[in-house]
Design a protein around this motif. Structure first.
Motif, mmCIF file in Angstrom:
data_model
loop_
_atom_site.group_PDB
_atom_site.id
_atom_site.type_symbol
_atom_site.label_atom_id
_atom_site.label_comp_id
_atom_site.label_asym_id
_atom_site.label_seq_id
_atom_site.Cartn_x
_atom_site.Cartn_y
_atom_site.Cartn_z
ATOM 1 N N GLU A 1 2.559 -10.449 -26.067
ATOM 2 C CA GLU A 1 1.612 -10.541 -27.173
ATOM 3 C C GLU A 1 0.337 -11.261 -26.746
ATOM 4 O O GLU A 1 -0.773 -10.848 -27.085
ATOM 5 C CB GLU A 1 2.288 -11.292 -28.328
ATOM 6 C CG GLU A 1 1.574 -11.190 -29.642
ATOM 7 C CD GLU A 1 2.359 -11.905 -30.729
ATOM 8 O OE1 GLU A 1 1.764 -12.804 -31.366
ATOM 9 O OE2 GLU A 1 3.541 -11.581 -30.930
ATOM 10 N N ILE A 2 0.488 -12.329 -25.990
ATOM 11 C CA ILE A 2 -0.681 -13.074 -25.503
ATOM 12 C C ILE A 2 -1.498 -12.223 -24.541
ATOM 13 O O ILE A 2 -2.729 -12.180 -24.622
ATOM 14 C CB ILE A 2 -0.240 -14.411 -24.856
ATOM 15 C CG1 ILE A 2 0.280 -15.354 -25.932
ATOM 16 C CG2 ILE A 2 -1.384 -15.045 -24.092
ATOM 17 C CD1 ILE A 2 0.921 -16.616 -25.401
ATOM 18 N N LYS A 3 -0.807 -11.495 -23.632
ATOM 19 C CA LYS A 3 -1.526 -10.609 -22.708
ATOM 20 C C LYS A 3 -2.271 -9.534 -23.487
ATOM 21 O O LYS A 3 -3.428 -9.223 -23.170
ATOM 22 C CB LYS A 3 -0.537 -9.959 -21.732
ATOM 23 C CG LYS A 3 -0.060 -10.877 -20.640
ATOM 24 C CD LYS A 3 0.898 -10.140 -19.715
ATOM 25 C CE LYS A 3 1.475 -11.066 -18.665
ATOM 26 N NZ LYS A 3 2.451 -10.371 -17.798
ATOM 27 N N SER A 4 -1.631 -8.975 -24.501
ATOM 28 C CA SER A 4 -2.266 -7.952 -25.322
ATOM 29 C C SER A 4 -3.489 -8.521 -26.052
ATOM 30 O O SER A 4 -4.547 -7.878 -26.115
ATOM 31 C CB SER A 4 -1.253 -7.406 -26.322
ATOM 32 O OG SER A 4 -1.865 -6.524 -27.208
ATOM 33 N N SER A 5 -3.360 -9.728 -26.580
ATOM 34 C CA SER A 5 -4.489 -10.368 -27.269
ATOM 35 C C SER A 5 -5.645 -10.619 -26.311
ATOM 36 O O SER A 5 -6.812 -10.409 -26.664
ATOM 37 C CB SER A 5 -4.049 -11.694 -27.887
ATOM 38 O OG SER A 5 -3.113 -11.485 -28.904
ATOM 39 N N ASP B 1 -10.888 -9.038 -24.344
ATOM 40 C CA ASP B 1 -11.765 -8.544 -23.274
ATOM 41 C C ASP B 1 -12.442 -7.244 -23.698
ATOM 42 O O ASP B 1 -13.652 -7.051 -23.479
ATOM 43 C CB ASP B 1 -10.976 -8.333 -21.980
ATOM 44 C CG ASP B 1 -10.601 -9.638 -21.299
ATOM 45 O OD1 ASP B 1 -11.225 -10.674 -21.626
ATOM 46 O OD2 ASP B 1 -9.686 -9.610 -20.435
ATOM 47 N N ASN B 2 -11.658 -6.340 -24.313
ATOM 48 C CA ASN B 2 -12.230 -5.070 -24.774
ATOM 49 C C ASN B 2 -13.284 -5.304 -25.854
ATOM 50 O O ASN B 2 -14.349 -4.671 -25.842
ATOM 51 C CB ASN B 2 -11.126 -4.154 -25.314
ATOM 52 C CG ASN B 2 -10.226 -3.625 -24.213
ATOM 53 O OD1 ASN B 2 -10.600 -3.593 -23.051
ATOM 54 N ND2 ASN B 2 -9.014 -3.217 -24.580
ATOM 55 N N VAL B 3 -12.987 -6.218 -26.764
ATOM 56 C CA VAL B 3 -13.951 -6.529 -27.819
ATOM 57 C C VAL B 3 -15.211 -7.137 -27.213
ATOM 58 O O VAL B 3 -16.330 -6.804 -27.618
ATOM 59 C CB VAL B 3 -13.309 -7.467 -28.867
ATOM 60 C CG1 VAL B 3 -14.355 -8.046 -29.802
ATOM 61 C CG2 VAL B 3 -12.234 -6.733 -29.651
ATOM 62 N N ASN B 4 -15.057 -8.013 -26.228
ATOM 63 C CA ASN B 4 -16.224 -8.611 -25.559
ATOM 64 C C ASN B 4 -17.050 -7.547 -24.850
ATOM 65 O O ASN B 4 -18.283 -7.563 -24.915
ATOM 66 C CB ASN B 4 -15.788 -9.685 -24.567
ATOM 67 C CG ASN B 4 -15.416 -10.985 -25.244
ATOM 68 O OD1 ASN B 4 -15.783 -11.215 -26.384
ATOM 69 N ND2 ASN B 4 -14.664 -11.828 -24.546
#
Length: 169
Positions: free
Chosen positions: A46-50, A55-58
């Protein structure tokens, strides 16, 4: 005397303690360790996904920022071009207005000059007739006789020629 007691003695107590520890370990492993391990793995995923989503949002935010900056630069350039085009058009219109006004002024001056020449011609013609009739009257009075139209014309022309050569003061 002191009695030395061994540290570990093999007896039934030890055996039951050992069996209890093994059973407790198996029970904990089946019911607790697996769940804790699964919870930790899920939490890690879950943390890796977040982090990946962040990163994608950035990256998406950076792309949008660059797009907006490019659009702002384009808008500024377009506004400068529009202002320049408006200034150029205003200069052209101003030049056309000035040229039109100059042309109208020239036409008015030409018309006025033609009108002045026509008026001068008419005034000279009228003056010639007036001077002729005055000269005729003066000559009649001087000579006290009637002049013929040819004599009259000759006298008028002579007086006018003299008047043209010597301007009036």
């Amino acid at each position: 005397m002191e009695m030395i007691q061994p540290l570990l003695t093999l007896n039934w107590n030890l055996l039951f303690t050992l069996i209890t520890v093994i059973v407790l370990f198996i029970v904990l492993k089946v019911f607790f360790f697996e769940k804790v391990h699964r919870f930790m793995v899920d939490r890690e995923n879950e943390i890796k996904s977040s982090i990946e989503n962040a990163d994608n949002v950035n990256k998406l935010a950076d792309e949008k920022l660059q797009n907006y900056e490019a659009k702002i630069a384009n808008v500024e350039m377009e506004s400068r071009q529009m202002l320049k085009a408006a200034r150029d058009e205003a200069k052209v219109q101003a030049k056309e207005i000035v040229d039109s006004a100059n042309e109208k002024a020239r036409n008015l001056i030409d018309h006025s000059q033609k009108e002045i020449r026509r008026e001068q011609y008419n005034a000279r013609k009228e003056l010639k007739e007036e001077v002729g009739s005055l000269a005729m009257m003066a000559a009649e009075q001087i000579l006290e006789k009637e002049l013929s139209p040819e004599d009259h014309e000759e006298i008028i022309n002579k007086i006018i020629e003299e008047a043209e050569e010597k301007p009036w003061s």
